[in-house]
Design an enzyme around this catalytic site. Structure first.
Site, mmCIF file in Angstrom:
data_model
loop_
_atom_site.group_PDB
_atom_site.id
_atom_site.type_symbol
_atom_site.label_atom_id
_atom_site.label_comp_id
_atom_site.label_asym_id
_atom_site.label_seq_id
_atom_site.Cartn_x
_atom_site.Cartn_y
_atom_site.Cartn_z
ATOM 1 N N SER A 1 3.812 -1.348 -6.200
ATOM 2 C CA SER A 1 3.471 0.122 -6.118
ATOM 3 C C SER A 1 3.331 0.618 -4.516
ATOM 4 O O SER A 1 3.824 0.331 -3.506
ATOM 5 C CB SER A 1 2.543 0.660 -7.049
ATOM 6 O OG SER A 1 2.734 1.900 -7.479
ATOM 7 N N LYS B 1 8.350 -1.652 -8.134
ATOM 8 C CA LYS B 1 8.085 -0.396 -8.976
ATOM 9 C C LYS B 1 8.050 0.769 -7.892
ATOM 10 O O LYS B 1 7.151 0.916 -6.910
ATOM 11 C CB LYS B 1 6.683 -0.642 -9.306
ATOM 12 C CG LYS B 1 6.150 0.436 -10.351
ATOM 13 C CD LYS B 1 5.611 1.748 -9.659
ATOM 14 C CE LYS B 1 5.184 2.817 -10.618
ATOM 15 N NZ LYS B 1 4.775 4.088 -9.879
ATOM 16 N N GLN C 1 4.356 8.931 -10.236
ATOM 17 C CA GLN C 1 3.926 9.867 -11.449
ATOM 18 C C GLN C 1 2.912 11.052 -10.982
ATOM 19 O O GLN C 1 2.393 10.866 -10.054
ATOM 20 C CB GLN C 1 3.131 8.947 -12.360
ATOM 21 C CG GLN C 1 4.014 7.824 -13.077
ATOM 22 C CD GLN C 1 4.386 6.963 -12.167
ATOM 23 O OE1 GLN C 1 3.802 6.414 -11.501
ATOM 24 N NE2 GLN C 1 5.753 6.436 -12.480
#
Length: 479
Positions: A304, A329, A333
């Site tokens: 991430s 990743k 979100q």
């Protein structure tokens, strides 16, 4: 819905000092729906049927929670999920600059809840808790049927309040009553040291996660090692699961020129929004950071926000990437508050590298692939059972792997305690100055853990770091 924010979700971890780790980004306000596109009366119907006719009683709130989780689960996206009020509070706490607790890591081993280690100067250490202490009761209540998450929740509480625990201490073979006063546990995400190798000064800086205070810590640590004479910088994000997007943006900005695109956000319709470096408010970074040689260390646990940093540095040819391919990743979100105190976290964007590459499921590749020594990748366990020749268990396989990594000759690593394993255990116990026998007991596992931890602390055994140091040496001398 009262607010929303963008998140890059990383991984979940449950410990005394941390529960959920995720990545928060730029703030935004969710638009409220002005018209309904479908009727949800069927949900009310199902609710009433279950409440009125179900043979198993269920609280109404639990039915609502189940419906919310089901809506998130049906998406089929592991990063889109519903968080209850308690879970939402836990994930916010995990990236805070400090937490309230007792300051000890807890694990579950063979159904027992074991203290791994108290943090130095923490309430747990001051109260006398030690590694291998088994928690039997909390506030007078047994832990029968509890999960690790349940135990963590019971130990947590407000600053200044006490938690009483009955612990079993193996070496004393007795139960003890311990009272710990909960307090603030500082969370440090950046650490640095100056390495002097082959006549060169190299700054080594590790980032464990991108939290609220990471950019400030980065400023303090980089200022210090640059004043000490660092000519190059090795940035270690191995095992870093992510964090706040604005935090990684500040760090990227300290290494890149202003107005540089370090990533893109892409919405569901494919529209791209550039994320551009800019001077952070209230922070001043040393300008040397923008020009000095950089090596980034990553591995499959780098996810991430870590990948935002390494992806930017690689695409912009600002840094050399060493280690192994990262996690992969690449979604963002948005979390939205719900009226019940929980949060709905939904994947609403992708993030792309400066070259508009989506690394989701692929990861950020390296410039130099370097496999790590096995002893650095094995999770260190707390084992409380006793094993002897002829036994078979996963704990034995774990010990066999560590013994092999430390250079002892073991014919197998499948968990069967054979003669070669007994001989290796005996040899290790003699070398570690533990009572000379062939058993795997608590003394053996404690000594094994200490040997492996000492091995890891010696940077000479870190093959990835040594490769980075070698590369950095040549970059500095070639300038």
């Amino acid at each position: 819905m009262r607010r929303s924010r963008f998140l890059l979700f990383a991984v979940l971890a449950v410990m005394i000092t941390a529960s959920l780790l995720l990545l928060d980004g730029c703030a935004g306000k969710a638009e409220k729906e002005t018209s309904s596109t479908s009727s949800f009366s069927v949900i009310d119907e199902a609710f009433e049927v279950i409440k009125q006719k179900g043979v198993y009683p269920v609280e109404g709130d639990m039915l609502v929670e189940g419906a919310l989780r089901g809506m998130a689960d049906v998406i089929g996206d592991p990063y889109s999920t519903y968080l209850s009020k308690e879970e939402a509070a836990a994930h916010k706490e995990s990236l805070a600059s400090e937490r309230i607790g007792i300051g000890a890591e807890l694990t579950r081993s063979n159904g027992k809840f074991i203290i791994v280690a108290p943090i130095k100067s923490s309430p747990a250490e001051k109260a006398g808790l030690r590694p291998y202490d088994e928690i039997v009761r909390i506030d007078g209540e047994r832990l029968d049927g509890d999960t690790l998450r349940d135990v963590v929740k019971r130990i947590r509480g407000k600053k200044g309040t006490n938690v009483s625990m009955t612990i079993f201490r193996p070496e004393l073979e007795k139960h003890l009553e311990v009272t710990v006063t909960r307090d603030v546990i500082p969370v440090k995400t950046v650490s640095a040291e100056l390495l002097e190798e082959r006549g060169e000064k190299i700054g080594y800086i590790s980032i464990t996660t991108f939290g609220e205070e990471t950019a400030k810590e980065w400023q303090e640590e980089t200022n210090r090692i640059l004043k000490e004479g660092a000519d190059g910088l090795i940035i270690d994000v191995r095992g870093n699961p992510g964090g706040y997007l604005h935090s990684v943006g500040n760090i990227a900005g300290s290494l890149l020129q202003n107005d540089t695109v370090f990533a893109y956000m892409q919405d569901a319709k494919g529209a791209l929004t550039p994320l551009v470096t800019e001077p952070p408010e209230g922070l001043v970074f040393d300008e040397k950071l923008k020009t000095m040689p950089i090596v980034l260390l990553q591995n499959e646990g780098s996810a991430s926000a870590s990948e935002v940093l390494t992806g930017a540095m690689k695409d912009l040819k600002r840094g050399f990437i060493a280690g192994t391919t990262s996690f992969g990743k690449g979604t963002v979100q948005e979390t939205m508050d719900l009226s019940n105190g929980g949060e709905m976290k939904l994947s609403t964007h992708k993030w792309l590298t400066p070259k508009e590459q989506w690394i989701h499921g692929k990861g950020v590749g390296t410039d130099l692939e370097v496999e790590q020594n096995y002893l650095f990748t094995e999770h260190i366990r707390m084992v409380t059972e006793i094993y002897a020749e002829g036994d078979f268990h996963d704990d034995i396989a774990y010990a066999q792997r560590l013994l092999t990594g430390l250079g002892y000759s073991v014919d197998r690593d499948d968990g069967y305690f054979d003669e070669s394993t007994a001989e290796a255990v005996h040899a290790f116990r003699i070398d570690a100055e533990v009572d000379a026998n062939d058993a795997m007991d608590r003394a053996f596992f404690t000594a094994l853990r200490e040997k492996v931890e000492a091995y890891r602390k010696d940077s000479k055994n870190d093959s990835q770091l040594q490769m980075a140091i070698g590369y950095m040496h040549h970059k500095i001398t070639d300038r």
